[in-house]
Design a protein around this motif. Structure first.
Motif, PDB file in Angstrom:
ATOM      1  N   HIS A 127     -25.622  81.513 -11.628  1.00 30.45           N
ATOM      2  CA  HIS A 127     -25.417  80.774 -10.280  1.00 30.45           C
ATOM      3  C   HIS A 127     -24.182  81.128  -9.496  1.00 30.45           C
ATOM      4  CE1 HIS A 127     -22.283  78.166 -11.974  1.00 30.45           C
ATOM      5  NE2 HIS A 127     -22.903  78.063 -12.993  1.00 30.45           N
ATOM      6  N   GLU A 128     -23.391  81.954 -10.068  1.00 28.62           N
ATOM      7  CA  GLU A 128     -22.105  82.474  -9.336  1.00 28.62           C
ATOM      8  C   GLU A 128     -22.476  83.469  -8.566  1.00 28.62           C
ATOM      9  OE1 GLU A 128     -20.877  80.770 -13.521  1.00 28.62           O
ATOM     10  OE2 GLU A 128     -22.458  82.307 -12.805  1.00 28.62           O
ATOM     11  N   THR A 150     -24.337  84.525  -5.145  1.00 31.90           N
ATOM     12  CA  THR A 150     -24.794  83.791  -4.234  1.00 31.90           C
ATOM     13  C   THR A 150     -25.073  84.439  -3.025  1.00 31.90           C
ATOM     14  OG1 THR A 150     -22.520  83.343  -3.448  1.00 31.90           O
ATOM     15  CG2 THR A 150     -23.264  81.621  -4.774  1.00 31.90           C
ATOM     16  N   PRO A 195     -27.461  82.564   3.602  1.00 35.66           N
ATOM     17  CA  PRO A 195     -28.121  81.504   2.759  1.00 35.66           C
ATOM     18  C   PRO A 195     -29.598  80.985   2.941  1.00 35.66           C
ATOM     19  CG  PRO A 195     -25.931  80.747   3.141  1.00 35.66           C
ATOM     20  CD  PRO A 195     -25.989  81.892   4.233  1.00 35.66           C
ATOM     21  N   TRP A 248     -26.618  89.464  -2.181  1.00 36.40           N
ATOM     22  CA  TRP A 248     -26.255  88.496  -3.110  1.00 36.40           C
ATOM     23  C   TRP A 248     -25.170  88.887  -3.939  1.00 36.40           C
ATOM     24  CZ3 TRP A 248     -28.702  83.673  -4.784  1.00 36.40           C
ATOM     25  CH2 TRP A 248     -29.743  83.346  -4.038  1.00 36.40           C
ATOM     26  N   ARG A 272     -20.704  88.136  -6.126  1.00 30.75           N
ATOM     27  CA  ARG A 272     -19.820  87.183  -6.651  1.00 30.75           C
ATOM     28  C   ARG A 272     -18.677  87.032  -5.743  1.00 30.75           C
ATOM     29  NH1 ARG A 272     -20.597  85.772 -12.117  1.00 30.75           N
ATOM     30  NH2 ARG A 272     -22.131  86.870 -13.395  1.00 30.75           N
ATOM     31  N   LEU A 306     -32.288  79.342  -1.428  1.00 31.83           N
ATOM     32  CA  LEU A 306     -31.041  78.445  -1.509  1.00 31.83           C
ATOM     33  C   LEU A 306     -30.962  78.002  -2.877  1.00 31.83           C
ATOM     34  CD1 LEU A 306     -31.546  76.539   1.741  1.00 31.83           C
ATOM     35  CD2 LEU A 306     -29.332  78.003   1.196  1.00 31.83           C
ATOM     36  N   ASP A 307     -31.684  77.827  -3.733  1.00 31.60           N
ATOM     37  CA  ASP A 307     -31.469  77.436  -4.899  1.00 31.60           C
ATOM     38  C   ASP A 307     -31.093  78.488  -5.821  1.00 31.60           C
ATOM     39  OD1 ASP A 307     -32.188  74.877  -4.750  1.00 31.60           O
ATOM     40  OD2 ASP A 307     -34.325  75.157  -5.077  1.00 31.60           O
ATOM     41  N   GLY A 308     -31.291  79.805  -5.822  1.00 31.55           N
ATOM     42  CA  GLY A 308     -30.520  80.972  -6.606  1.00 31.55           C
ATOM     43  C   GLY A 308     -31.717  81.840  -6.785  1.00 31.55           C
TER      44      GLY A 308
END
Length: 219
Positions: free
Chosen positions: A36-37, A39, A43, A132, A134, A171-173
């Motif tokens: 989850h880090e 992102t 978004p 995406w 970190r 948005l959730d991953g």
């Protein structure tokens, strides 16, 4: 890209990571959710498609010319209609920037997933290039990093990613769909969303949520 794969991608884009996650868990698959880090830079932009992979290593003794020669070589291999997915084994420098992202967009690459950093962030946003990552840093690969593999198996977090696998990110991953199972996962996900709509309709019509769950087996 073949029509059948176009249709598969269109169907996958209509899904969301929560339902896809639940279907893969139900199928007995494990270790498919990326950390989850990592992102999204954009978004609200869904990232969806097959992947090509990159692996590399830090080498502080590398010649600046050599690092740029090998980096541009990676860009030359980029696959249209795919996602750039990188395991750089580094958390100090940027592994995507403005000129690289512009090159990839021109070659039809859908976006990137980097288990590390990016730079030139405002340019990437203006370009609309989904990344995406970190972290952000102005430090780049010159004289510091070299690729060690292209289209090889890589691991990000606890997730094994193989060339040709699919990723879906919202948005959730981010979730990884194994290439051997993607069509089945998508079909079951669409069916599950149809069942969810029945549950929603029943609850809004006054059905007790537990009764709705027992009736449809989904919540």
């Amino acid at each position: 890209m073949a029509n059948s794969q176009d249709q598969l991608l269109e169907s996958l884009r209509s899904c969301y990571t929560g339902v896809v996650h639940d279907i893969m868990r139900k199928m007995g698959l494990r270790n498919f959710t990326l950390p989850h880090e990592i992102t999204p830079l954009l978004p609200d932009q869904v990232l969806c498609g097959p992947v090509f992979t990159i692996e590399g290593r830090v080498d502080e003794t590398a010649d600046g010319h050599q690092t740029l020669l090998e980096w541009t070589g990676l860009l030359s291999k980029a696959k249209s209609g795919h996602i750039w997915v990188s395991q750089p084994h580094d958390h100090t420098i940027a592994h995507m920037g403005e000129l690289s992202s512009e090159t990839l967009m021109d070659r039809g690459v859908l976006g990137c997933v980097v288990d590390g950093g990016i730079r030139d962030t405002h340019f990437l946003k203006k370009q609309g290039f989904q990344a995406w990552r970190r972290f952000h840093t102005p430090r780049d690969v010159v004289g510091r990093w070299l690729p060690t593999g292209f289209d090889v198996d890589i691991i990000i977090g606890e997730v094994l990613i193989q060339p040709g696998d699919f990723l879906l990110g919202d948005l959730d991953g981010l979730v990884r769909l194994p290439k051997a199972n993607v069509a089945d996962i998508v079909a079951q996900s669409i069916e599950a969303m149809g069942t969810e709509n029945k549950v929603r309709t029943a609850i809004l019509a006054g059905t007790d949520p537990q009764e709705a769950y027992l009736k449809y087996g989904k919540f």
